[in-house]
Each structure stands twice: as structure tokens, then as C-alpha cells.
Design an enzyme around this catalytic site. Structure first.
Site, PDB file in Angstrom:
ATOM      1  N   ASP A 141       8.893  14.093 -13.450  1.00  0.00           N
ATOM      2  CA  ASP A 141       8.087  12.880 -13.334  1.00  0.00           C
ATOM      3  C   ASP A 141       8.518  12.085 -12.089  1.00  0.00           C
ATOM      4  O   ASP A 141       9.673  11.684 -11.966  1.00  0.00           O
ATOM      5  CB  ASP A 141       8.314  12.071 -14.626  1.00  0.00           C
ATOM      6  CG  ASP A 141       7.329  10.953 -14.807  1.00  0.00           C
ATOM      7  OD1 ASP A 141       6.579  10.650 -13.861  1.00  0.00           O
ATOM      8  OD2 ASP A 141       7.319  10.373 -15.908  1.00  0.00           O
ATOM      9  N   GLY A 180      -1.499  12.751 -10.439  1.00  0.00           N
ATOM     10  CA  GLY A 180      -2.637  13.268  -9.681  1.00  0.00           C
ATOM     11  C   GLY A 180      -2.663  12.856  -8.222  1.00  0.00           C
ATOM     12  O   GLY A 180      -3.666  13.022  -7.536  1.00  0.00           O
ATOM     13  N   ASP A 201      -1.083   7.371 -16.961  1.00  0.00           N
ATOM     14  CA  ASP A 201      -0.767   7.608 -18.380  1.00  0.00           C
ATOM     15  C   ASP A 201      -1.940   7.334 -19.319  1.00  0.00           C
ATOM     16  O   ASP A 201      -2.622   6.316 -19.202  1.00  0.00           O
ATOM     17  CB  ASP A 201       0.391   6.704 -18.813  1.00  0.00           C
ATOM     18  CG  ASP A 201       1.707   7.129 -18.187  1.00  0.00           C
ATOM     19  OD1 ASP A 201       1.685   7.973 -17.265  1.00  0.00           O
ATOM     20  OD2 ASP A 201       2.739   6.602 -18.620  1.00  0.00           O
TER      21      ASP A 201
HETATM   22  C1  GLA Z   1       5.687   8.212 -17.052  1.00  0.00           C
HETATM   23  C2  GLA Z   1       4.924   9.438 -17.557  1.00  0.00           C
HETATM   24  C3  GLA Z   1       4.814   9.387 -19.058  1.00  0.00           C
HETATM   25  C4  GLA Z   1       6.204   9.329 -19.677  1.00  0.00           C
HETATM   26  C5  GLA Z   1       6.979   8.144 -19.121  1.00  0.00           C
HETATM   27  C6  GLA Z   1       8.438   8.167 -19.542  1.00  0.00           C
HETATM   28  O1  GLA Z   1       4.981   7.024 -17.288  1.00  0.00           O
HETATM   29  O2  GLA Z   1       3.666   9.515 -16.969  1.00  0.00           O
HETATM   30  O3  GLA Z   1       4.114  10.515 -19.555  1.00  0.00           O
HETATM   31  O4  GLA Z   1       6.874  10.532 -19.407  1.00  0.00           O
HETATM   32  O5  GLA Z   1       6.959   8.141 -17.691  1.00  0.00           O
HETATM   33  O6  GLA Z   1       9.177   7.132 -18.982  1.00  0.00           O
END
Ligand code: GLA
Length: 377
Positions: A141, A180, A201
Site C-alpha cells: 500500500d 489506481g 477506498d
Molecule cells: C489504505 C488502503 C486500505 C487499507 C488501509 C490500511 O487506506 O487503501 O485498503 O489497507 O490503508 O491502513
């Protein structure tokens, strides 16, 4: 002519990665329901429930720990779990003993999105640590990587971890999470990715789910296929902020999109509605169809739309979606699907054959609902 016996070895790592995720990954992830309130004991209980509820038999195999498991690095720089996860190797062994696989989460930045230790400058070391624990899946991430890299560096930054995972020799599904940016669908597979998030998200609301699923996946279908998938984010089915009709629509749309199916609810306490939705094997078969084609919208009329996904045996999955606030009578014409004559129709939510039908299929579709049919060739 002499045969060179060992040329295959050269390709062994690449082959390992290619064989992964031949259909969209299925499993569970801790974030949507638990966020930071996740620990090793809960993960074990979820693994138990994955088996007892029938989720595992339906194909949900990955049990994925998201953010907040990380502790500090030791004197050698080896990343340790925090007190919520006292024994990662033991946890992985436990999950494996149930016939399931286990996933973990990190960031290419110094810190994860929740502020825990990331893999910045420890990429190869962390990959080795996870492989030694028996990890089968990594979600990686972007988060604080924005402070140390430019967005244009994303392909190389992700490839660094993709290569590190391959170098472990352990098959580890690689899930790219950078919302994305930089048209990830164009380079995600070349960076070693098996799936990549296409948006920000998801939240457990009709507005969030429908805007991600219906509006933000358009034009991306050409990038999906065996081994490399667009990821519209994890499921919110069973998280109580959408009703059962909306949850059915969510699951139908994700199946039509050949999306990864990562349940995001508490598997230990599912309602009958949630079980019916997550365990609909006919719908899962559409998502998991080995042709690996992502479905697309074929018609749109006001707030109703029809999507089609070609399947490996020549059938078509067809979904009628109603985004309107009122129930709507919807019609799918065979001509919209490029077919003529009579075709067997199977209703995927009612598990019922509708007979050999000529020219068109009509159905009353609830507000925020979906009717999914399988049209035989
Ligand atoms: C980001 C990701 C989420 C999750 C959080 C965790 O926002 O997109 O899916 O993994 O981090 O902190």
C-alpha cells in the site's frame, strides 16, 4: 542437435508468479470490519469460521491480515510483529493447517497508512521474512511512499518488491494498492502484480460501492486476465450499512467485473442473508470463470444498466442492474448480446432454470437490486 536440459530453470521464478491468481483471488481481509482492532487470536477464529461456514469450500482461501500487525525492527533490521501478533509463523502454520492460505500487508514507504513500520529500504529483507513465516499474499500500500518517491516512480518501486517476492522462491500473490494512480493497469503486471486497486477506498455504503463498481471500472476490462486483475477493493457484504438487496447487487457487480472476492465482514457471525450472498456458488462460478474476462456494460437506460461477461463454455453471464430509487421492469434483448434464436436461461440468484427463451428476457428489478442470468450459447 543436443537438447539443453536446464533452460527451464531460468524461467522458474517467472512461471511461479504467472501461475498465481489464474482466477481472481478469493478470501477475507481484516480491514473493512476490524481496521486496527485485529489480532492473532481473531485471525485464528476467522480461519476456523472460514472452514465451518463453507467459505473455504466455496473458494475463499486467503486469510489476509491488513494494516497494524507491525512492530519494530530488531538489531539486524528484521521486522517483528507487534504484541497483537505474538507468533506469526505459528499463526501461518495454523491457517495452513486448515487448508487455507495467509496474507499480510506492508507499504513501500517508511510508514503504512495507519502509521506502522513500512518496508522502505528493507524490501528484500521483508520479503524473506514473510516467506520464512509462510506468507502467501502481500498487499503493498503506497501510503507514506508519497513522501520519499515521485508518483512516476511507482512502476519501479512496485517492481522492486515484485522481484524481491519472486527471489524468495515462494509463490506469493502480489496485490498493488496505490488507488489506481499512474494508470496502474498499464504497468501493474509488468511490476509483478497479480491484482491492483483501481480506486480509493471503498466504504460500506451504496454510494461508495456503486460509484466504484459501476462508474470507475469502465475501459479497464482489457487489462484483466488470468494472473492479473483489476481490483475495485474488498467486499463490504455483511457489514450492515447496505441492505441485503444492495449487498446482492454488490456481489453481482464484483462477479461480473471478475473482481477479487475478499470478504470484509466478520465471518464468525454472518446472517443468513450474508451467507446466501457470499456463498452463491453460481455467482462465484461467474467471477471465477477460467476465461478470465472482465464483464462490460452493454446497455444503459436512465438509471438501469445491463452488463455482460463472456464465459469459457460459450455461455454469457448477464446482469440487469437497477440504480434507481424505484423498482423497474428491465428487458434484455438477445440482439444487445449479439445472439439470435432461443437460448436456455438460468436465474443465478433464484437457482432456477427459466427455459428456452426467444428474443428477450424481462425481469422486475428491485431498486438498488440486480438480476443475474446465465444465457446458454
Ligand atoms: C489504505 C488502503 C486500505 C487499507 C488501509 C490500511 O487506506 O487503501 O485498503 O489497507 O490503508 O491502513
Amino acid at each position: 542437435m543436443t537438447l539443453r536440459p536446464f533452460t527451464g530453470l531460468l524461467f522458474s521464478c517467472a512461471c511461479l508468479a504467472q501461475q498465481l491468481a489464474q482466477t481472481p483471488p478469493m478470501g477475507w481481509n481484516s480491514w473493512n470490519k476490524f481496521a486496527e482492532k485485529i489480532n492473532g487470536q481473531t485471525v485464528k477464529e476467522i480461519a476456523d469460521a472460514m472452514v465451518s461456514s463453507g467459505m473455504k469450500d466455496a473458494g475463499y482461501v486467503y486469510v489476509n491480515i491488513d494494516d497494524t500487525w507491525q512492530g519494530k525492527r530488531d538489531a539486524e533490521g528484521v521486522l517483528q510483529p507487534n504484541e497483537k501478533f505474538p507468533d506469526m509463523k505459528g499463526l501461518a502454520d495454523y491457517v495452513h493447517s486448515k487448508g487455507l492460505k495467509i496474507g499480510i500487508y506492508s507499504s513501500p514507504g517508511p510508514k503504512t497508512c495507519a502509521g506502522y513500520e513500512g518496508s522502505y529500504q528493507h524490501e528484500a529483507q521483508d520479503a524473506q521474512t514473510w516467506a520464512a513465516w509462510g506468507i502467501d499474499y502481500l498487499k503493498y500500500d503506497w501510503c507514506s511512499a508519497k513522501d520519499v518517491y515521485k508518483d512516476e516512480e511507482m512502476p519501479a518501486v512496485y517492481k522492486k518488491m515484485g522481484d524481491a517476492l519472486k527471489a524468495t522462491g515462494r509463490p506469493i500473490v502480489f496485490s498493488l494498492c496505490q488507488y489506481g494512480k499512474q494508470k496502474v493497469w498499464e504497468w501493474g503486471a509488468a511490476s509483478g502484480g497479480n491484482l491492483w486497486r483501481t480506486t480509493g477506498d471503498i466504504e460500506a455504503s451504496w454510494k461508495s460501492m456503486s460509484s466504484i463498481g459501476f462508474d470507475k471500472q469502465t475501459g479497464l476490462d482489457q487489462y484483466a486476465g488470468p494472473g492479473h486483475w483489476n481490483d475495485p477493493d474488498m467486499l463490504e457484504v455483511g457489514n450492515d450499512r447496505m441492505d441485503a438487496v444492495e449487498d446482492k447487487c454488490h456481489m453481482s457487480l464484483w462477479a461480473m467485473l471478475a473482481a477479487p472476492l475478499l470478504a470484509g465482514n466478520d465471518i464468525r457471525s454472518m446472517s443468513d442473508d450474508t451467507k446466501e450472498i457470499l456463498l452463491n456458488k453460481e455467482l462465484i462460478a461467474i467471477d471465477q470463470d477460467k476465461l478470465g474476462r472482465q464483464g462490460t456494460r452493454v446497455t444503459k437506460d436512465g438509471r438501469t444498466e445491463t452488463w455482460m461477461k463472456p464465459l469459457s463454455n460459450g455461455d454469457m453471464a448477464v446482469a440487469m442492474f437497477n440504480r434507481d430509487d424505484r423498482d423497474q421492469l428491465m428487458i434484455v434483448k438477445w440482439s444487445d448480446l449479439g445472439i439470435t434464436g432461443k437460448h436456455e436461461v438460468r436465474d443465478v440468484w433464484h437457482h432456477a432454470d427459466r427455459g428456452r427463451i426467444k428474443d428477450l428476457f424481462e425481469a422486475e428489478v428491485s431498486s438498488h437490486g440486480a438480476v443475474v442470468i446465465r444465457v446458454a450459447k
